[in-house]
Design an enzyme around this catalytic site. Structure first.
Site, PDB file in Angstrom:
ATOM      1  N   GLU A   1       0.870  -1.172   0.000  1.00  0.00           N
ATOM      2  CA  GLU A   1       0.000   0.000   0.000  1.00  0.00           C
ATOM      3  C   GLU A   1       0.910   1.226   0.000  1.00  0.00           C
ATOM      4  O   GLU A   1       1.809   1.321   0.848  1.00  0.00           O
ATOM      5  CB  GLU A   1      -0.891   0.002   1.252  1.00  0.00           C
TER       6      GLU A   1
ATOM      7  N   ARG B   1       5.643 -12.851   9.579  1.00  0.00           N
ATOM      8  CA  ARG B   1       6.311 -11.576   9.347  1.00  0.00           C
ATOM      9  C   ARG B   1       7.746 -11.657   9.815  1.00  0.00           C
ATOM     10  O   ARG B   1       8.063 -12.387  10.759  1.00  0.00           O
ATOM     11  CB  ARG B   1       5.640 -10.460  10.151  1.00  0.00           C
TER      12      ARG B   1
ATOM     13  N   LYS C   1       4.376   0.720   9.574  1.00  0.00           N
ATOM     14  CA  LYS C   1       4.480   1.963   8.817  1.00  0.00           C
ATOM     15  C   LYS C   1       3.901   3.145   9.606  1.00  0.00           C
ATOM     16  O   LYS C   1       4.380   4.255   9.492  1.00  0.00           O
ATOM     17  CB  LYS C   1       3.763   1.820   7.477  1.00  0.00           C
TER      18      LYS C   1
END
Ligand code: ATP
Ligand code: MG
Length: 572
Positions: free
Chosen positions: A45, A271, A281
């Site tokens: 994104e 992850r 983020k």
């Protein structure tokens, strides 16, 4: 007869098979003929810069297709216009390219499919699997129920197909305000999986989009857009991180209802989390916005752009994520392991240079005033093919402050009053006199050199225990050197209530250093080892013709090792 050698393809396939569970699945799907070609995507994104965790996802998605002759899309998952920016889009492209991956003509955006997604949504309405809801945000929340309590059907859930089609059309035409209506999937408000309680498909946002401008005022939600984009692109293996495991039933629900030609399969992996680093983020954005760091590419940031500026080679990052491996188990990887990867990579490749970070003046009283000798210095002790260079040597030199001790313990083999030390590639010198300023600080050493001890001449067999580095004060260049350290003092700053409370106050120290003359020519991205000190490279952003700025990439040794081991054990 069995062939003597495995074919290249067989070796290749077994290598793929053995590496991790995702490669195993891919191997099986190719072997069984389920797929002729593997198609993956990396779907960031554009709401921030990429970080070390993304490196793992990039390597996995581009890696499995490079290994099997498949293809990979770089797809911007841009369905949330409020938070997305062209700046981030550009940075993401730059970073993926810098890592060495090539998407060729497969650069796409979820927003490229807004037309097709809209059609798919209409289709869901037509088959009575979606409806326009008019509940307020607050009611939507209460109707949703909780983890232990079933939700309730919205009073608008039974609108007719015709009415839903009309309302959805009016949503699209901008007849309603943000939040007034939304399109929801009609699944099951009592499902134990909250993601299946009639999730939103489209919401109204009267906002300009960085890619589609003002063409739309309704935007699809992530799960819907993501699943269908995978299907439109013919993705075979949709690889994502574990937090999406609970979304998989919804992913599959969309595919069952809409029956696209290509059916992607979602597979989750854990992850990558790095000790002493943050990889959210949102939090990285806060560090930037609040001025705690000097931008997304601050060399202390775990972002790809920060690591590039710091001087981390792309090859070392790839090597690191390869070693970390693809697994199903969430884990925190030691910063020490990461840095060792860097050291291994840099140790092989980086030429050695001389630099003094905290200079102390040395005057050789018996060395002629105007004499300059050129000393031959090896560029790499382990790799003679990297050649030598000439270092100017003269009467006045700089040495490192902590290579001298006035009151030295017995085992201190560097310079002390009346003691001797070898200057690397130079002579043995003796400290005759210590000069101090009014405050009592040592500001200069008067030394004498032994002309019979020049390195490489073999004239003297005399040996001393210590060797130190130096630069000639008449020839050296001045530079500012940024000594970077970990940004956080806690092994897992993600767990801290407020990550600001666990910042390392000494994560950056800047010193005025003296460098050997050849370093005036080094360009950014080229890393050298300052002998005895660590790996350094010119800063890419702030270097100018008259001012050199160097960044410390990594120290030679891991000074945090013990602390980190303990902290990791406590983490369990
Ligand atoms: P954040 O939570 O920091 O915003 P994100 O997962 O939302 O990160 P995306 O831009 O959606 O960021 O990520 C793109 C892809 O990278 C996704 O497929 C995601 O699963 C993967 N990814 C993100 N973070 C990591 C990580 N730490 N380790 C491995 N893969 C990751
Ligand atoms: Mg995400």
């Amino acid at each position: 007869m069995t062939p003597l050698r495995k074919s290249v393809v067989e070796i290749f396939m077994s290598e793929i098979e053995s590496r991790d569970f995702i490669r195993q699945i891919i191997h099986d799907d190719l072997a069984s003929g389920k797929h002729q070609q593997v198609v993956t995507r990396f779907p960031p994104e554009p709401n921030g810069y990429l970080h070390i965790g993304h490196v793992m996802a990039i390597c996995l998605n581009f890696g499995v297709t490079a290994e099997t002759g498949g293809r990979t899309y770089l797809r911007f998952d841009d369905t949330n216009p409020g938070k997305e920016k062209v700046e981030y889009v550009d940075a993401i492209e730059r970073d993926v390219r810098w890592l060495g991956f090539d998407w060729q003509d497969r650069l796409t955006h979820a927003s490229d499919y807004f037309g097709q997604l809209h059609k798919a949504a209409v289709r869901l309405i037509e088959i009575d699997k979606a409806y326009v809801d008019s509940l307020s945000a607050e009611d939507t929340r209460t109707y949703r129920g909780t983890l232990t309590e079933a939700g309730k059907n919205s009073p608008y859930r039974d609108r007719s197909v015709a009415e839903n089609l009309e309302l959805f059309e009016r949503m699209r035409n901008g007849e309603f305000a943000d939040g007034e209506m939304m399109l929801r999937a009609k699944i099951d408000m009592a499902s134990p999986n909250m993601n299946l309680r009639d999730p939103a498909l489209y919401r109204i946002r009267h906002l300009s989009h960085q890619h589609t401008g003002d063409s739309w005022c309704i935007y699809p939600l992530y799960d819907f857009a993501h699943t269908m984009s995978d299907a439109f692109e013919g993705v075979t293996h949709s690889l994502c991180t574990l937090e999406f495991e609970d979304h998989r039933p919804l992913y599959n629900w969309f595919l069952e209802q809409l029956k696209p030609e290509h059916l992607p399969r979602q597979i989750e992996f854990s992850r990558l989390n790095l000790a002493y680093a943050i990889t959210s983020k949102r939090k990285l954005n806060a560090l930037v916005e609040e001025g705690i760091v000097d931008g997304w590419d601050d060399p202390r940031m775990p972002t790809i752009s920060g690591m590039r500026r710091r001087g981390y080679p792309a090859a070392a990052l790839l090597d690191f994520v390869r070693r970390a491996g693809v697994t199903k188990k969430n884990k925190l990887i030691e910063m020490g392991a990461f840095e060792n990867c860097l050291r291994e990579n840099l140790g092989e490749e980086s030429p050695r240079r001389m630099a003094v970070l905290r200079p102390l003046k040395v005057v050789l009283s018996n060395y002629p005033d105007d004499k300059v000798e050129m000393m031959e210095a090896m560029n790499h002790p382990g790799r003679p093919e990297m050649g030598t260079r000439s270092l100017p040597f003269s009467r006045e030199l700089w040495i490192e402050q902590d290579d001298f001790m006035e009151e030295a313990p017995r085992k201190f083999f560097r310079l002390k009053p009346d003691g001797e030390v070898r200057l690397r590639f130079g002579y043995i010198i003796r400290c005759d006199e210590v000069i101090k300023n009014d405050a009592g600080d040592v500001v200069e050493l008067r030394c004498s050199y032994d002309p019979d001890t020049r390195s490489g001449t073999g004239r003297s067999e005399r040996k001393v225990k210590g060797t130190i580095h130096w630069v000639s004060s008449a020839h050296c260049i001045d530079a500012e050197v940024n000594l970077y350290d970990r940004l956080f003092t806690e092994v897992n700053p993600n767990k801290a209530e407020d990550f600001r409370a666990v910042l390392n106050a000494t994560s950056l120290e800047t010193v005025s250093a003296k460098l050997e003359p050849s370093l005036s020519e080094l360009s950014s991205g080229e890393v050298v080892q300052f002998e005895r000190l660590g790996y350094f490279c010119p800063d890419s952003e702030t270097d100018s013709a008259n001012k050199r700025i160097f960044n410390r990439v990594v120290t030679l040794r891991d000074s945090w090792a013990k602390l980190e081991k303990q902290a990791m054990q406590q983490q369990g």
